[in-house]
Design a protein around this motif. Sequence first.
Motif, mmCIF file in Angstrom:
data_model
loop_
_atom_site.group_PDB
_atom_site.id
_atom_site.type_symbol
_atom_site.label_atom_id
_atom_site.label_comp_id
_atom_site.label_asym_id
_atom_site.label_seq_id
_atom_site.Cartn_x
_atom_site.Cartn_y
_atom_site.Cartn_z
ATOM 1 N N ALA A 152 2.172 10.666 -9.430
ATOM 2 C CA ALA A 152 1.256 10.855 -10.561
ATOM 3 C C ALA A 152 0.238 11.965 -10.292
ATOM 4 C CB ALA A 152 0.513 9.547 -10.834
ATOM 5 N N ASP A 153 0.316 12.537 -9.090
ATOM 6 C CA ASP A 153 -0.643 13.563 -8.673
ATOM 7 C C ASP A 153 -2.077 13.007 -8.679
ATOM 8 O OD1 ASP A 153 -1.262 16.024 -7.685
ATOM 9 O OD2 ASP A 153 -1.376 17.025 -9.625
ATOM 10 N N LEU A 154 -2.207 11.761 -8.221
ATOM 11 C CA LEU A 154 -3.521 11.101 -8.170
ATOM 12 C C LEU A 154 -3.747 10.544 -6.765
ATOM 13 C CD1 LEU A 154 -3.346 8.929 -11.437
ATOM 14 C CD2 LEU A 154 -4.560 11.096 -11.163
ATOM 15 N N THR A 155 -4.993 10.154 -6.497
ATOM 16 C CA THR A 155 -5.295 9.427 -5.261
ATOM 17 C C THR A 155 -5.954 8.099 -5.652
ATOM 18 O OG1 THR A 155 -7.577 10.136 -4.986
ATOM 19 C CG2 THR A 155 -5.857 11.636 -4.163
ATOM 20 N N THR A 156 -6.171 7.239 -4.673
ATOM 21 C CA THR A 156 -6.797 5.948 -4.982
ATOM 22 C C THR A 156 -8.213 6.134 -5.563
ATOM 23 O OG1 THR A 156 -7.427 5.817 -2.657
ATOM 24 C CG2 THR A 156 -5.545 4.495 -3.344
ATOM 25 N N GLN A 157 -8.829 7.277 -5.286
ATOM 26 C CA GLN A 157 -10.161 7.541 -5.846
ATOM 27 C C GLN A 157 -10.116 7.663 -7.372
ATOM 28 O OE1 GLN A 157 -12.617 7.251 -3.733
ATOM 29 N NE2 GLN A 157 -10.959 6.989 -2.255
ATOM 30 N N ASP A 158 -8.926 8.015 -7.905
ATOM 31 C CA ASP A 158 -8.808 8.265 -9.351
ATOM 32 C C ASP A 158 -8.539 7.004 -10.163
ATOM 33 O OD1 ASP A 158 -8.991 11.107 -9.011
ATOM 34 O OD2 ASP A 158 -6.939 11.041 -8.225
ATOM 35 N N ILE A 159 -8.243 5.880 -9.491
ATOM 36 C CA ILE A 159 -7.866 4.697 -10.273
ATOM 37 C C ILE A 159 -9.093 3.838 -10.573
ATOM 38 C CG2 ILE A 159 -5.491 4.652 -9.395
ATOM 39 C CD1 ILE A 159 -6.327 2.273 -7.635
ATOM 40 N N PRO A 216 0.822 -1.219 0.000
ATOM 41 C CA PRO A 216 0.000 0.000 0.000
ATOM 42 C C PRO A 216 0.855 1.268 0.000
ATOM 43 C CG PRO A 216 -0.786 -1.536 1.662
ATOM 44 C CD PRO A 216 0.503 -2.086 1.139
ATOM 45 N N GLU A 217 1.945 1.212 0.778
ATOM 46 C CA GLU A 217 2.844 2.372 0.887
ATOM 47 C C GLU A 217 3.449 2.742 -0.480
ATOM 48 O OE1 GLU A 217 5.496 1.983 4.531
ATOM 49 O OE2 GLU A 217 6.935 1.862 2.884
ATOM 50 N N VAL A 218 3.926 1.721 -1.207
ATOM 51 C CA VAL A 218 4.594 2.014 -2.489
ATOM 52 C C VAL A 218 3.580 2.491 -3.533
ATOM 53 C CG1 VAL A 218 4.604 -0.263 -3.678
ATOM 54 C CG2 VAL A 218 6.578 1.251 -3.852
ATOM 55 N N ILE A 219 2.359 1.979 -3.465
ATOM 56 C CA ILE A 219 1.318 2.448 -4.393
ATOM 57 C C ILE A 219 0.983 3.910 -4.088
ATOM 58 C CG2 ILE A 219 -1.118 2.191 -5.060
ATOM 59 C CD1 ILE A 219 -0.734 -0.859 -4.623
ATOM 60 N N GLU A 220 0.889 4.233 -2.811
ATOM 61 C CA GLU A 220 0.579 5.633 -2.453
ATOM 62 C C GLU A 220 1.685 6.585 -2.913
ATOM 63 O OE1 GLU A 220 -0.603 5.298 1.655
ATOM 64 O OE2 GLU A 220 -2.705 5.491 1.034
ATOM 65 N N LYS A 221 2.943 6.131 -2.821
ATOM 66 C CA LYS A 221 4.045 6.971 -3.302
ATOM 67 C C LYS A 221 3.957 7.169 -4.815
ATOM 68 C CE LYS A 221 7.493 6.299 0.258
ATOM 69 N NZ LYS A 221 8.610 5.496 0.729
ATOM 70 N N ALA A 222 3.681 6.078 -5.541
ATOM 71 C CA ALA A 222 3.577 6.182 -7.007
ATOM 72 C C ALA A 222 2.389 7.061 -7.391
ATOM 73 C CB ALA A 222 3.449 4.787 -7.621
ATOM 74 N N LEU A 223 1.289 6.928 -6.660
ATOM 75 C CA LEU A 223 0.116 7.778 -6.936
ATOM 76 C C LEU A 223 0.447 9.245 -6.666
ATOM 77 C CD1 LEU A 223 -2.777 5.620 -5.422
ATOM 78 C CD2 LEU A 223 -2.592 6.366 -7.813
ATOM 79 N N PHE A 224 1.201 9.491 -5.597
ATOM 80 C CA PHE A 224 1.604 10.862 -5.269
ATOM 81 C C PHE A 224 2.408 11.465 -6.423
ATOM 82 C CE2 PHE A 224 4.748 13.787 -3.464
ATOM 83 C CZ PHE A 224 3.904 14.720 -2.876
#
Length: 327
Positions: free
Chosen positions: A240-247, A230-238
Amino acid sequence: MPGVSLVGSGSACLSATLSNEALSHLVDTTDEWIVSRTGIRQRHLAAAEDSLGSLAAQAARQALAMAQVEAEAVQLILLATSTPDDLFGSACQVQAELGATRAVAFDLTAACSGFVFALVTAAQYIRAGAFDTVLVIGADVLSRWTDWGDRNTCVLFGDGAGAVVLQASDRDRLLGFELCSDGTLNSYLKLPYQATPEPLNADLAVQKGTFAPITMNGREVYKFAVSRVPEVIEKALFRADLTTQDIDWLLLHQANQRILDAVAERLQVSPERVLSNMADHGNTSAASIPLALDEAVRAGRIQPGDTIAAAGFGAGLTWGSAIFQWG
Ligand code: ACO
């Protein structure tokens, strides 16, 4: 700087399957134990005559056909695998089998993170302007290195291959990524070379041996995966300037359904947005992400423009995430 697009996917079809019930005749286990602990119902196995290279080439041909790209147009082939036919690498055999005469080809080893690592590596060549058409393949035949008498590991793994075609494009559809390694945790998951000294003369000895079957500390790997992924996905999303709501889709390495569920829960991604083919394939190592991607694309679940958060994790230990838009 050129951008990167993912324009085609493919996978190899392995017809031989091993059900949990059939496994229960090999080791002391049950279908109920395997399904409740892992979500796996069966796994596909390479036939004795299959080579890793031929499975990789099969997946690659499908991906090239979907992308409408000729093999001669491919400039780089990256083969993510831990189970090559040849320790010198299998990518060149795939190049020859495809007739990709203009491509440079090499293997990349990062265990179950291999596909994500290869995807990100390939994208850098495209962004740098070095290549505009790249094949990224994830393929593994872990059945070769599974101890079929060890119920702790043999119920988990299957064989497979998946591939994607990347092309240079005006818009960059690799939106963000993050890659990590921690060799201090290496002992949790290993397929080690084991040798004894073979004397050449009175002063010199060389190492002679083979690779030992896979060993795993399942509980530690589980804890590692549910905290770090979860941590690495949140970093990659950050990035990308996205949040989990955007995927639109969470596409994790298919190691264990309970890991998929726990990671999705931590990220607050609803189960309908989590891609899983665990039940049918088990853990196919570097193949698992492109295989699940290809199945979802061909089933019409993933649509052009969908945003996907992919994450691999495994031996090394290695882990990483890539956020991309399909098509
Ligand atoms: N059938 C029946 N019983 C089993 C089996 C089996 N196949 N395997 C283990 N057991 C037993 C154990 O011996 C143990 O018995 P004991 O309590 O008498 O000692 C009991 O079941 C519980 O064992 P645990 O290890 O605690 O089982 P757990 O609930 O942790 O599940 C599992 C084990 C599925 C391996 C889990 O730890 C896991 O999924 N870990 C992550 C593994 C993973 O994802 N690996 C691959 C990632 S990296 C890569 O892809 C290469």
